[in-house]
Scaffold this active site. Structure first.
Site, PDB file in Angstrom:
ATOM      1  N   HIS A 161       0.815  -1.215   0.000  1.00 59.70           N
ATOM      2  CA  HIS A 161       0.000   0.000   0.000  1.00 59.70           C
ATOM      3  C   HIS A 161       0.854   1.273   0.000  1.00 59.70           C
ATOM      4  O   HIS A 161       0.352   2.358  -0.271  1.00 59.70           O
ATOM      5  CB  HIS A 161      -0.986   0.006   1.184  1.00 59.70           C
ATOM      6  CG  HIS A 161      -0.344   0.269   2.522  1.00 59.70           C
ATOM      7  ND1 HIS A 161      -0.061  -0.724   3.429  1.00 59.70           N
ATOM      8  CD2 HIS A 161       0.056   1.428   3.116  1.00 59.70           C
ATOM      9  CE1 HIS A 161       0.474  -0.208   4.514  1.00 59.70           C
ATOM     10  NE2 HIS A 161       0.554   1.105   4.346  1.00 59.70           N
TER      11      HIS A 161
ATOM     12  N   ASP B 277       0.055  -7.819   1.825  1.00 57.00           N
ATOM     13  CA  ASP B 277       0.339  -6.391   1.669  1.00 57.00           C
ATOM     14  C   ASP B 277       1.838  -6.140   1.573  1.00 57.00           C
ATOM     15  O   ASP B 277       2.389  -5.241   2.220  1.00 57.00           O
ATOM     16  CB  ASP B 277      -0.266  -5.602   2.834  1.00 57.00           C
ATOM     17  CG  ASP B 277      -0.191  -4.088   2.597  1.00 57.00           C
ATOM     18  OD1 ASP B 277      -0.112  -3.686   1.423  1.00 57.00           O
ATOM     19  OD2 ASP B 277      -0.179  -3.328   3.582  1.00 57.00           O
TER      20      ASP B 277
ATOM     21  N   SER C  38       4.870   2.074   7.946  1.00 61.51           N
ATOM     22  CA  SER C  38       4.495   0.940   7.096  1.00 61.51           C
ATOM     23  C   SER C  38       5.671   0.501   6.229  1.00 61.51           C
ATOM     24  O   SER C  38       6.330   1.319   5.582  1.00 61.51           O
ATOM     25  CB  SER C  38       3.316   1.332   6.197  1.00 61.51           C
ATOM     26  OG  SER C  38       2.165   1.587   6.955  1.00 61.51           O
TER      27      SER C  38
END
Length: 339
Positions: free
Chosen positions: A182, A212, A291
């Protein structure tokens, strides 16, 4: 482990003197020894002349020297009158004083020093996103730069908009980087910044949407690039110390420490589009920008890739629950499961 046998260096052949003495004894016992048929009287070997040293005296003298040295050493090392012998409590007090007067680095600080050369800042460029997470990241970056929260995006070097900032970790020294999908999905251009400040364009070479994850290849790498060490999570337990290293809101590299809160957790994105499973739950602070960064143990080894935080509100900020994809899954995304 068995101790190997010791072998003597002494010769096996008996000394010649012993053989000569035996031959003389046999000759004296022979009836023909004196030519009369009678046994000759035994031949008594001549007594050796006395010298300064005789067999046995050398060893005895050496023993005396050793004993004298031992006694002298005991006298020298014996406590002097009025002195105090060191007790265990004195040693403990000295060690405690050293610990109190010298600041030692924390385990998290030492672990962060190990992993820091392998952590990169990942920036994606393209059309500005209009998602809640993108807005939060934008506000966070503006505030970190001393700008109003809603200030317009300045854009990248080529006039493109900075869509988002994330983190990556180098796993191969030729520039192979793990991050979250993402972070880079839909980007027109991806740039990574290495530990030494080198900026390089990167391309996506692999994805694993179910976890992800994305694999990046940097087009330029530092000469002394150090890849991270990956560690199996097979023996990971709740309560183990961990640290998250990354670029929350683009600030960093930043380090936050905590513990593993649970294993084999599941997480569904706020939009409900995807559910991730078999996650590591941790309480080290993580925010937008973390992230794709590494979750490490206190040896600086990568246990997982930070991928999500849980917040019941729409703020998308950390409240104490973060999730990471185990490194076994993350490394398999690069086509090289390490365990």
């Amino acid at each position: 482990m068995r101790r190997p046998a010791f072998y003597s260096r002494s010769p096996r052949t008996p000394p010649p003197a012993a053989d000569d003495a035996a031959d003389r004894a046999d000759a004296s016992a022979s009836p023909e020894a004196d030519g009369t048929g009678r046994a000759a009287p035994p031949i008594v070997p001549a007594t050796p002349a006395k010298t300064g040293w005789q067999p046995g005296r050398r060893s005895f003298a050496l023993l005396i020297v050793l004993c004298t040295a031992l006694v002298a050493g005991t006298v020298l090392w014996a406590p002097r009158p009025g002195g105090k012998a060191l007790a265990q409590k004195d040693i403990d007090a000295a060690v405690l004083r050293t610990l109190q007067t010298n600041t030692l680095p924390s385990p998290a600080a030492k672990a962060a020093d190990i992993i820091r050369p392998s952590v990169v800042r990942v920036v994606s460029y393209g059309e500005e996103k209009n998602t809640p997470e993108a807005k939060i990241q934008k506000r966070g970056r503006n505030m970190a730069k001393g700008k109003p929260p809603e200030a317009p995006n300045d854009g990248g070097p080529s006039g493109e908009f900075e869509r988002g900032v994330g983190t990556g970790v180098v796993i191969v020294d030729k520039g192979v980087i793990l991050t979250n999908l993402h972070v880079v999905a839909g980007a027109d251009k991806i740039k990574v910044t290495f530990f030494d400040g080198l900026e390089a364009v990167a391309t996506v070479t692999g994805v694993q949407p179910e976890n992800d994850l994305a694999v990046l290849q940097a087009q330029t790498v530092p000469d002394d690039l150090i890849p991270a060490t990956m560690r199996s999570t097979a023996d990971l337990r709740s309560g183990d110390q961990v640290a998250a290293v990354g670029f929350p809101f683009g600030i960093g590299p930043s380090v936050s420490a905590g513990v593993v809160s649970g294993l084999k957790r599941s997480f569904r994105s706020p939009e409900g589009k995807q559910e991730l499973g078999n996650l590591i739950q941790f309480d080290a602070a993580a925010n937008p920008g973390n992230s794709g960064g590494p979750l490490i143990n206190m040896d600086g080894e990568v246990l997982g890739i930070v991928t999500a935080i849980l917040n019941p509100t729409q703020q998308r900020t950390f409240i104490g629950i973060g999730f990471a994809v185990p490194i076994e899954n993350a490394a398999s995304a690069a086509g090289s499961p390490p365990f």
